[in-house]
Design a protein around this motif. Structure first.
Motif, PDB file in Angstrom:
ATOM      1  N   UNK A 141      66.795  -5.569  72.176  1.00 23.91           N
ATOM      2  CA  UNK A 141      65.912  -4.991  71.166  1.00 23.91           C
ATOM      3  C   UNK A 141      64.465  -5.048  71.640  1.00 23.91           C
ATOM      4  N   UNK A 142      64.290  -5.007  72.951  1.00 25.15           N
ATOM      5  CA  UNK A 142      62.960  -4.874  73.524  1.00 25.15           C
ATOM      6  C   UNK A 142      62.574  -3.398  73.570  1.00 25.15           C
ATOM      7  N   UNK A 143      61.281  -3.129  73.582  1.00 23.65           N
ATOM      8  CA  UNK A 143      60.819  -1.737  73.617  1.00 23.65           C
ATOM      9  C   UNK A 143      61.147  -1.075  74.956  1.00 23.65           C
ATOM     10  N   UNK A 144      61.380   0.230  74.894  1.00 15.41           N
ATOM     11  CA  UNK A 144      61.746   0.976  76.093  1.00 15.41           C
ATOM     12  C   UNK A 144      60.697   0.897  77.181  1.00 15.41           C
ATOM     13  N   UNK A 145      59.409   0.909  76.810  1.00 10.72           N
ATOM     14  CA  UNK A 145      58.348   0.839  77.807  1.00 10.72           C
ATOM     15  C   UNK A 145      58.395  -0.451  78.596  1.00 10.72           C
ATOM     16  N   UNK A 146      58.591  -1.569  77.910  1.00  7.97           N
ATOM     17  CA  UNK A 146      58.671  -2.865  78.586  1.00  7.97           C
ATOM     18  C   UNK A 146      59.895  -2.924  79.487  1.00  7.97           C
ATOM     19  N   UNK A 147      61.024  -2.418  78.998  1.00 11.53           N
ATOM     20  CA  UNK A 147      62.241  -2.423  79.806  1.00 11.53           C
ATOM     21  C   UNK A 147      62.073  -1.539  81.036  1.00 11.53           C
ATOM     22  N   UNK A 148      61.409  -0.404  80.871  1.00  4.24           N
ATOM     23  CA  UNK A 148      61.161   0.487  81.999  1.00  4.24           C
ATOM     24  C   UNK A 148      60.323  -0.186  83.074  1.00  4.24           C
ATOM     25  N   UNK A 149      59.299  -0.937  82.639  1.00  2.00           N
ATOM     26  CA  UNK A 149      58.447  -1.626  83.615  1.00  2.00           C
ATOM     27  C   UNK A 149      59.226  -2.693  84.377  1.00  2.00           C
ATOM     28  N   UNK A 175      62.126  10.736  69.796  1.00  2.00           N
ATOM     29  CA  UNK A 175      61.270  10.028  68.838  1.00  2.00           C
ATOM     30  C   UNK A 175      59.813  10.439  68.960  1.00  2.00           C
ATOM     31  N   UNK A 176      59.520  11.375  69.840  1.00  2.00           N
ATOM     32  CA  UNK A 176      58.152  11.849  70.002  1.00  2.00           C
ATOM     33  C   UNK A 176      57.186  10.729  70.318  1.00  2.00           C
ATOM     34  N   UNK A 177      56.065  10.717  69.628  1.00  2.00           N
ATOM     35  CA  UNK A 177      55.039   9.709  69.867  1.00  2.00           C
ATOM     36  C   UNK A 177      55.464   8.329  69.376  1.00  2.00           C
ATOM     37  N   UNK A 178      56.538   8.267  68.603  1.00  2.00           N
ATOM     38  CA  UNK A 178      56.988   6.989  68.059  1.00  2.00           C
ATOM     39  C   UNK A 178      57.876   6.201  69.026  1.00  2.00           C
ATOM     40  N   UNK A 179      58.233   6.782  70.166  1.00  3.08           N
ATOM     41  CA  UNK A 179      59.233   6.177  71.041  1.00  3.08           C
ATOM     42  C   UNK A 179      58.893   4.755  71.468  1.00  3.08           C
ATOM     43  N   UNK A 180      57.632   4.476  71.716  1.00  2.00           N
ATOM     44  CA  UNK A 180      57.267   3.125  72.154  1.00  2.00           C
ATOM     45  C   UNK A 180      56.354   2.427  71.142  1.00  2.00           C
ATOM     46  N   UNK A 194      68.245  -1.427  70.569  1.00  2.00           N
ATOM     47  CA  UNK A 194      67.704  -1.448  69.202  1.00  2.00           C
ATOM     48  C   UNK A 194      66.192  -1.421  69.315  1.00  2.00           C
ATOM     49  N   UNK A 195      65.563  -0.432  68.701  1.00  2.00           N
ATOM     50  CA  UNK A 195      64.103  -0.348  68.733  1.00  2.00           C
ATOM     51  C   UNK A 195      63.613   0.172  67.386  1.00  2.00           C
ATOM     52  N   UNK A 242      65.618   1.038  64.048  1.00  2.00           N
ATOM     53  CA  UNK A 242      65.586   0.319  62.780  1.00  2.00           C
ATOM     54  C   UNK A 242      65.466   1.286  61.608  1.00  2.00           C
ATOM     55  N   UNK A 243      64.697   2.352  61.807  1.00  2.00           N
ATOM     56  CA  UNK A 243      64.485   3.305  60.714  1.00  2.00           C
ATOM     57  C   UNK A 243      65.790   3.957  60.282  1.00  2.00           C
TER      58      UNK A 243
END
Length: 414
Positions: free
Chosen positions: A105-113, A141-146, A133-134, A211-212
């Motif tokens: 449930x870590x954010x995609x940006x952090x996982x990508x890095x 998710x557009x601008x909401x992705x991260x 899970x994010x 989550x939404x």
């Protein structure tokens, strides 16, 4: 190093899960899987998962334990890895090579890095079931992705906070991480469905949960109501959107109770319990629509009666006439509630520092009968690494190289 590896049995015996999660949603999913017999390997940063340092803490001569962490991580095995180091990242890859499931449930940006974006992992390990899970989802998710997402954010966006209102109709936060737990439950279902699909197709799957969207089904009935009611009817929906009148939390002399009068015959029974049976046929109150027109008036009638009685007396009187009712319990009262004791709802969990906690057991009834215990930080490192072919001499070398973080020894904090 003490291992404390649990004896595996249960419906998920033989399923290997790698959990890279923090806080509530992901850890709750992982704990359910562990309860049901899966080998859940919790990969933590060198300093430990975020909730290990969250108050309130319990300290004994054997160490320190956070109740927050303990409530979500029983029956798992813990290993610390510094995923920013090349050697730590390589060890995670080796863990995933023969894993069945990866949950995060870590954010995609952090996982990508870190080089472990869920989409990349599913491509790298086609048999792996990857559950992300994010807050708002990884894709589409557009601008909401991260964007940062918490349970209360999802509850607001899904409308569930808007449904949790006081008698004046003002929204109020429910007071607990509703969106997180329901997302953890959804992730748990996704894992089971993914395992079943893999039996049929031989391939894993990337599952993108937000989550939404996981919280939104809680408002299913309310969404249907708002689309089905006309403007005139909506005006008398009341503060609880057609659930019933009276419906909600009301006062007794010594506390509060919940009552649900969502049928007209329940209203008639309530009137008998209040000693005012004539109100059942009074045209001002006989039907839900009429009571909704006079919601405040009806609630005043109810509390004029109930505030003269104790909470227990109110519950007994309404139970006697078969009206849905329950006392509003404190957390301490929940722990001592006879209904839960009769049902065997709680499990005693070894807190790893000489004490225990009573926690809600896996509600599916599929929990393994073996004792439940909270893992100390990194305590299963050697056993886990031995299982993927890393031997003692190599472990020492990896520790010196920073694979497990700047501190080579195992932190004994639970």
């Amino acid at each position: 190093m003490n291992d404390h590896t649990p004896v595996r049995e249960g419906v998920l015996d033989g399923v290997k899960v790698v959990e890279l999660c923090h806080l509530i949603a992901g850890p709750y999913c992982g704990m359910l899987l562990a309860d049901e017999g899966a080998d859940v390997i919790k990969v933590e940063p060198p300093q430990g998962e975020l909730t290990r340092s969250r108050e309130p803490m319990r300290t004994t001569d054997q160490g320190t334990m956070s109740g927050y962490f303990a409530s979500l991580n029983r029956r798992k095995r813990s290993i610390t890895l510094d995923l920013k180091s090349e050697s730590g990242s390589a060890l995670l890859d080796r863990l995933l090579a023969d894993a069945d499931v990866f949950i995060t449930n870590m954010r995609g940006g952090a996982l990508g890095r870190l080089g472990i974006h869920p989409a990349d992992l599913q491509e790298r390990y086609p048999n792996l079931i990857v559950v992300s899970m994010s807050g708002f989802g990884l894709f589409d998710a557009g601008l909401d992705a991260n964007r940062a997402g918490l349970a209360m954010v999802a509850e607001a966006l899904s409308g569930t906070t808007g449904l949790t209102r006081d008698r004046e109709g003002r929204p109020t936060w429910c007071g607990f991480a509703l969106g997180d737990i329901v997302t953890g439950m959804t992730a748990h279902s996704s894992v089971l469905l993914g395992l079943r699909e893999r039996e049929q197709t031989g391939r894993g799957r990337m599952i993108d949960l937000s989550l939404t969207e996981c919280t939104l089904p809680l408002a299913t009935v309310a969404l249907a109501r708002v689309q089905s009611s006309d403007a005139h009817l909506s005006k008398v929906a009341g503060a609880n959107d057609f659930h019933g009148v009276p419906y909600g939390t009301f006062a007794a002399a010594d506390g509060y109770y919940n009552i649900g009068v969502n049928r007209d015959d329940f209203w008639a029974r309530l009137c008998r319990a209040m000693g005012q049976p004539e109100l059942a046929d009074d045209p001002r109150y006989a039907t839900y629509i009429e009571r909704a027109h006079r919601q405040r008036e009806v609630e005043e009638l109810l509390e004029a009666w109930s505030t003269q009685l104790t909470r227990a007396q109110v519950v007994d009187a309404l139970t006697e006439v078969d009206v849905p009712v329950a006392p509003v319990l404190t957390m301490s009262e929940v722990l001592d509630n006879q209904h839960f004791a009769d049902r065997g709802t709680f499990v005693e969990v070894d807190d790893a520092i000489g004490g225990s906690l009573r926690q809600p057991d896996d509600p599916t009834g599929f929990a393994v009968p073996t004792p439940a215990r909270v893992p100390r930080l990194g305590e299963h490192r050697d056993a886990i690494l031995n299982e993927i072919g890393v031997h003692e001499s190599q472990i020492e070398s990896l520790a010196e190289g920073g694979a497990f973080g700047p501190t080579p020894h195992v932190n004994a904090t639970a």
